[in-house]
Enzyme design. Structure first.
Site, PDB file in Angstrom:
ATOM      1  N   VAL A  18      -8.641   4.576  -0.285  1.00  0.00           N
ATOM      2  CA  VAL A  18      -9.717   5.532  -1.879  1.00  0.00           C
ATOM      3  C   VAL A  18     -10.993   4.782  -2.310  1.00  0.00           C
ATOM      4  CG1 VAL A  18      -8.048   5.589  -4.045  1.00  0.00           C
ATOM      5  CG2 VAL A  18      -6.582   5.741  -1.483  1.00  0.00           C
ATOM      6  N   CYS A 132       0.110  10.145  -3.516  1.00  0.00           N
ATOM      7  CA  CYS A 132      -0.223  11.455  -3.092  1.00  0.00           C
ATOM      8  C   CYS A 132       0.217  12.150  -3.139  1.00  0.00           C
ATOM      9  CB  CYS A 132      -1.516  10.965  -2.150  1.00  0.00           C
ATOM     10  SG  CYS A 132      -0.290   9.726  -1.123  1.00  0.00           S
ATOM     11  N   LYS A 223       9.543   7.685  -5.638  1.00  0.00           N
ATOM     12  CA  LYS A 223       7.790   7.740  -5.817  1.00  0.00           C
ATOM     13  C   LYS A 223       7.926   9.080  -6.072  1.00  0.00           C
ATOM     14  CE  LYS A 223       5.284   3.899  -3.933  1.00  0.00           C
ATOM     15  NZ  LYS A 223       4.287   3.819  -2.924  1.00  0.00           N
ATOM     16  N   HIS A 252      -2.051  15.276   4.094  1.00  0.00           N
ATOM     17  CA  HIS A 252      -0.773  15.043   4.224  1.00  0.00           C
ATOM     18  C   HIS A 252      -0.137  16.704   3.780  1.00  0.00           C
ATOM     19  CE1 HIS A 252      -0.908  11.047   4.216  1.00  0.00           C
ATOM     20  NE2 HIS A 252      -0.585  10.531   2.724  1.00  0.00           N
TER      21      HIS A 252
HETATM   22  P1  NAP Z   1      -7.231  -0.011   2.411  1.00  0.00           P
HETATM   23  O1  NAP Z   1      -7.980   1.038   2.641  1.00  0.00           O
HETATM   24  O2  NAP Z   1      -6.162  -1.205   2.420  1.00  0.00           O
HETATM   25  O3  NAP Z   1      -7.850  -1.390   1.104  1.00  0.00           O
HETATM   26  C1  NAP Z   1      -7.873  -1.933   0.296  1.00  0.00           C
HETATM   27  C2  NAP Z   1      -8.845  -2.563  -0.525  1.00  0.00           C
HETATM   28  O4  NAP Z   1      -8.041  -3.811  -1.916  1.00  0.00           O
HETATM   29  C3  NAP Z   1      -9.625  -2.723  -0.633  1.00  0.00           C
HETATM   30  O5  NAP Z   1     -10.858  -2.991  -0.702  1.00  0.00           O
HETATM   31  C4  NAP Z   1      -9.703  -4.734  -0.160  1.00  0.00           C
HETATM   32  O6  NAP Z   1     -10.742  -5.094   0.328  1.00  0.00           O
HETATM   33  C5  NAP Z   1      -9.202  -5.147  -1.682  1.00  0.00           C
HETATM   34  N1  NAP Z   1      -8.313  -5.363  -1.540  1.00  0.00           N
HETATM   35  C6  NAP Z   1      -7.373  -5.901  -0.604  1.00  0.00           C
HETATM   36  N2  NAP Z   1      -6.826  -7.021  -1.883  1.00  0.00           N
HETATM   37  C7  NAP Z   1      -7.552  -7.777  -2.749  1.00  0.00           C
HETATM   38  C8  NAP Z   1      -7.320  -8.581  -3.637  1.00  0.00           C
HETATM   39  N3  NAP Z   1      -6.766  -9.372  -3.673  1.00  0.00           N
HETATM   40  N4  NAP Z   1      -8.287  -8.712  -4.811  1.00  0.00           N
HETATM   41  C9  NAP Z   1      -8.984  -7.442  -4.120  1.00  0.00           C
HETATM   42  N5  NAP Z   1      -9.171  -6.329  -4.334  1.00  0.00           N
HETATM   43  C10 NAP Z   1      -7.985  -6.746  -2.946  1.00  0.00           C
HETATM   44  O7  NAP Z   1      -6.073   0.145   1.005  1.00  0.00           O
HETATM   45  P2  NAP Z   1      -5.920   1.918   0.402  1.00  0.00           P
HETATM   46  O8  NAP Z   1      -6.040   2.963   1.357  1.00  0.00           O
HETATM   47  O9  NAP Z   1      -7.322   2.219   0.365  1.00  0.00           O
HETATM   48  O10 NAP Z   1      -5.558   1.946  -0.690  1.00  0.00           O
HETATM   49  C11 NAP Z   1      -5.068   0.128  -1.569  1.00  0.00           C
HETATM   50  C12 NAP Z   1      -3.964   1.057  -2.863  1.00  0.00           C
HETATM   51  O11 NAP Z   1      -4.005   2.040  -3.508  1.00  0.00           O
HETATM   52  C13 NAP Z   1      -2.690   0.980  -1.913  1.00  0.00           C
HETATM   53  O12 NAP Z   1      -1.828  -0.240  -1.712  1.00  0.00           O
HETATM   54  C14 NAP Z   1      -2.406   2.170  -3.090  1.00  0.00           C
HETATM   55  O13 NAP Z   1      -1.600   1.075  -3.756  1.00  0.00           O
HETATM   56  C15 NAP Z   1      -3.120   2.762  -3.509  1.00  0.00           C
HETATM   57  N6  NAP Z   1      -2.882   3.919  -3.118  1.00  0.00           N
HETATM   58  C16 NAP Z   1      -2.943   5.464  -3.458  1.00  0.00           C
HETATM   59  C17 NAP Z   1      -2.421   6.020  -3.139  1.00  0.00           C
HETATM   60  C18 NAP Z   1      -1.408   7.366  -4.136  1.00  0.00           C
HETATM   61  O14 NAP Z   1      -0.941   8.133  -3.569  1.00  0.00           O
HETATM   62  N7  NAP Z   1      -2.471   7.769  -4.956  1.00  0.00           N
HETATM   63  C19 NAP Z   1      -2.817   6.519  -1.663  1.00  0.00           C
HETATM   64  C20 NAP Z   1      -3.460   4.941  -1.552  1.00  0.00           C
HETATM   65  C21 NAP Z   1      -2.920   4.848  -1.471  1.00  0.00           C
HETATM   66  P3  NAP Z   1     -11.542  -6.028   1.273  1.00  0.00           P
HETATM   67  O15 NAP Z   1     -12.433  -5.203   1.851  1.00  0.00           O
HETATM   68  O16 NAP Z   1     -11.319  -7.781   0.476  1.00  0.00           O
HETATM   69  O17 NAP Z   1      -9.991  -6.809   1.841  1.00  0.00           O
HETATM   70  O1  3JN Z   2       1.678   6.317   3.080  1.00  0.00           O
HETATM   71  C1  3JN Z   2       0.958   7.114   2.080  1.00  0.00           C
HETATM   72  O2  3JN Z   2       0.340   8.283   2.928  1.00  0.00           O
HETATM   73  C2  3JN Z   2       0.693   6.687   0.803  1.00  0.00           C
HETATM   74  C3  3JN Z   2       0.822   5.896   0.626  1.00  0.00           C
HETATM   75  C4  3JN Z   2       0.891   4.909  -0.549  1.00  0.00           C
HETATM   76  C5  3JN Z   2       0.704   3.784  -1.926  1.00  0.00           C
HETATM   77  C6  3JN Z   2       0.822   2.795  -0.108  1.00  0.00           C
HETATM   78  C7  3JN Z   2       0.314   1.091  -1.007  1.00  0.00           C
HETATM   79  C8  3JN Z   2       1.543   1.281  -1.881  1.00  0.00           C
HETATM   80  C9  3JN Z   2       1.734   3.438  -2.413  1.00  0.00           C
HETATM   81  C10 3JN Z   2       1.304   4.510  -3.125  1.00  0.00           C
HETATM   82  O3  3JN Z   2       0.134   4.868  -4.373  1.00  0.00           O
HETATM   83  O4  3JN Z   2       2.309   4.948  -3.793  1.00  0.00           O
HETATM   84  C11 3JN Z   2       1.403   2.144  -3.159  1.00  0.00           C
HETATM   85  C12 3JN Z   2       1.936   1.752  -4.049  1.00  0.00           C
HETATM   86  O5  3JN Z   2       0.931   1.076  -4.523  1.00  0.00           O
HETATM   87  O6  3JN Z   2       3.030   1.652  -3.952  1.00  0.00           O
END
Ligand code: NAP
Ligand code: 3JN
Length: 346
Positions: A18, A132, A223, A252
Site C-alpha cells: 500500500v 478495501c 469489517k 478485488h
Molecule cells: P506489507 O506489504 O506487508 O507492508 C507492511 C509495511 O509496514 C512495510 O512498509 C513495513 O516496513 C511496515 N512495518 C511493519 N512493521 C512495522 C513497524 N513495527 N513499524 C513501522 N513500520 C512497520 O503490507 P500492506 O499490504 O502494505 O498493508 C499494510 C497495512 O495496511 C495492513 O496491515 C493493513 O492494516 C492496511 N491495509 C489496508 C487495506 C485496506 O483495505 N484499506 C488494504 C491493505 C492493507 P518494513 O519494510 O520495514 O518491514
Molecule cells: O486481505 C485483504 O484483501 C485486505 C486486507 C486488509 C487488512 C490486512 C491486514 C490488516 C487489514 C484491513 O485493512 O482491514 C488489516 C487491518 O488493519 O486490520
C-alpha cells in the site's frame, strides 16, 4: 498557484504494497509537498527511495518522527497505528489511517470521499480509511441508497492476494511455479500469517480472510458488515458477507445482491451508476462487457457490471463490482482524503 500552501508529509509503511502506491500517487498527483518523510520498521531503515528526482532515506517510525509533520498516511498494520497515531496527533499531525485500528471508534470519521467526505471535518486528529472490500461496495451502492433506500446487502468477495501484502503476492507466484513444475506446493503465509495452519492459494479459492470471530464469520467479513453501516450512517442496514481469497494478483471482485426499499426501473439504475463519481459502468452482455480484475488493475475507478433484476425479488438487484484493492481500496482513497485536507487548508 504560486502561494499554494505546501505540507510536510509522512508515509508510515513506505516499503509496503500500500505504501508504495501512496508514494506513487503523491508523485503523480503533484501533492503539495514541502518535505516527504518515509517511515518503516528498523528492517528497512537506511534504504533509499527516489521521489521527484531526490533520494529519500527510509527512517524507522518512532514517536518523535512526527515532529513538524502536517499530514501522515499510515499503512503499517493496526499495531503500528495504535502505537504511533496518538503520538503523531500530539505533534499536531493529521493522520489518515489505512488500518482497522480506529475505524469503528465513534470519534473517528470513516471516509469514502464519494460517500461522506464532509465527515473529514469532524476529525480529532485521525481519519480512517475503510477496508478495501467495503470501499468499492459502498461507493457503488451510494447512489442507489440515496435514490431508493437499501434494505439488505448480500456480498461474496473474490479477493486478490495483494490484499494480504507484498509477501502474499510472492507466495502465490512461487506456489504456481511449484504446481506447474509438478513439485509439492508449500503454503507458508495464507490464509493468515500468524495462524499455524496454511492452505495452498495457487489454483485454489480459500473461504477465509483474516481470523474467525466466534460467530462463524471472519474479521474481514465483520469489517464489511460493520463498516458499511457506519459509512452509510444506517444501523438498520442488513449486511452479510462471505470473503474469499483467489489466485489473482491485483483487483478485488464482488458479487453483490442488494434489496432496495422501493420499486426501480433497471435502466434508471444503470444511469445512476454510470453517472456516479468514480464509477464506470461496464455492462453489455451482447459484447461480453463486464468488469475484470485484470482490466481494473492500475485504475483509480471502481467498475460495475452484470447489473440485473433478481428473478425472485423484483425489488432486488444483482451486480459485479471490481476495483484495484491497492488503489481505490487503500492508497487512492487515502490520498483523496489527504487532498481534501490540503485543499481545505489552502
Ligand atoms: P506489507 O506489504 O506487508 O507492508 C507492511 C509495511 O509496514 C512495510 O512498509 C513495513 O516496513 C511496515 N512495518 C511493519 N512493521 C512495522 C513497524 N513495527 N513499524 C513501522 N513500520 C512497520 O503490507 P500492506 O499490504 O502494505 O498493508 C499494510 C497495512 O495496511 C495492513 O496491515 C493493513 O492494516 C492496511 N491495509 C489496508 C487495506 C485496506 O483495505 N484499506 C488494504 C491493505 C492493507 P518494513 O519494510 O520495514 O518491514
Ligand atoms: O486481505 C485483504 O484483501 C485486505 C486486507 C486488509 C487488512 C490486512 C491486514 C490488516 C487489514 C484491513 O485493512 O482491514 C488489516 C487491518 O488493519 O486490520
Amino acid at each position: 498557484m504560486s502561494n499554494q500552501k505546501l505540507f510536510n508529509v509522512a508515509v508510515v509503511g513506505a516499503t509496503g504494497a500500500v505504501g508504495e502506491q501512496i508514494i506513487r500517487l503523491l508523485d503523480e498527483r503533484n501533492f503539495p509537498i514541502q518535505q516527504l518523510k518515509l517511515l518503516s520498521s528498523a528492517r528497512s531503515a537506511g534504504k533509499k527511495v527516489t521521489f521527484k528526482g531526490q533520494e529519500i532515506t527510509l527512517e524507522e517510525a518512532k514517536p518523535e518522527s512526527f515532529e513538524g509533520v502536517d499530514i501522515a498516511l499510515f499503512s503499517a498494520g493496526g499495531d503500528v497505528s495504535r502505537a504511533l497515531v496518538p503520538e503523531a496527533i500530539k505533534h499536531g499531525t493529521v493522520c489518515v489511517d489505512n488500518t482497522s485500528a480506529f475505524r469503528m471508534d465513534a470519534e473517528t470519521p470513516l471516509v469514502v470521499p464519494e460517500v461522506n467526505i464532509d465527515k473529514v471535518n469532524d476529525h480529532k486528529g485521525v481519519i480512517a480509511n475503510p477496508n478495501c472490500s467495503t470501499i468499492q461496495m459502498v461507493q457503488t451502492l451510494k447512489p442507489l441508497y440515496d435514490r431508493y433506500g437499501i434494505k439488505q446487502i448480500i456480498v461474496s468477495t473474490y479477493q486478490a492476494v495483494s490484499g494480504a501484502g507484498a509477501s502474499a503476492i510472492n507466495e502465490m507466484l512461487r506456489q504456481s511455479r511449484e504446481a506447474l513444475e509438478g513439485n509439492d506446493v508449500n503454503p507458508d503465509i495464507l490464509p493468515v500469517g500468524s495462524l499455524p495452519k496454511k492452505h495452498q492459494i495457487a489454483f485454489n479459492a480459500i473461504p477465509q480472510i483474516d481470523k474467525f470471530v466466534d460467530n462463524g464469520f471472519t474479521y474481514e467479513e465483520m469489517k464489511m458488515i460493520n463498516e458499511t453501516k457506519k459509512i452509510m450512517g444506517d444501523e438498520s442496514l442488513q449486511v452479510t458477507a462471505t470473503c474469499v481469497r483467489i489466485p489473482v494478483v491485483y483487483g478485488h471482485s464482488e458479487s453483490v445482491y442488494v434489496e432496495l426499499k422501493s420499486d426501480f426501473d433497471i435502466e434508471e439504475v444503470k444511469q445512476l451508476l454510470a453517472n456516479a463519481p468514480g464509477i464506470v459502468l461496464q455492462d453489455n452482455p451482447e459484447e461480453q462487457l463486464y468488469p475484470l480484475a485484470t482490466e481494473a488493475t492500475g485504475k483509480l475507478e471502481t467498475f460495475v457490471g452484470r447489473v440485473r433484476r433478481d428473478l425472485h425479488n423484483p425489488r432486488a438487484l444483482n451486480m459485479w463490482i471490481v476495483s484495484d484493492n491497492l488503489l481505490k481500496g487503500a492508497a487512492w482513497n487515502a490520498v483523496q482524503i489527504a487532498e481534501y485536507i490540503a485543499i481545505e487548508q489552502n
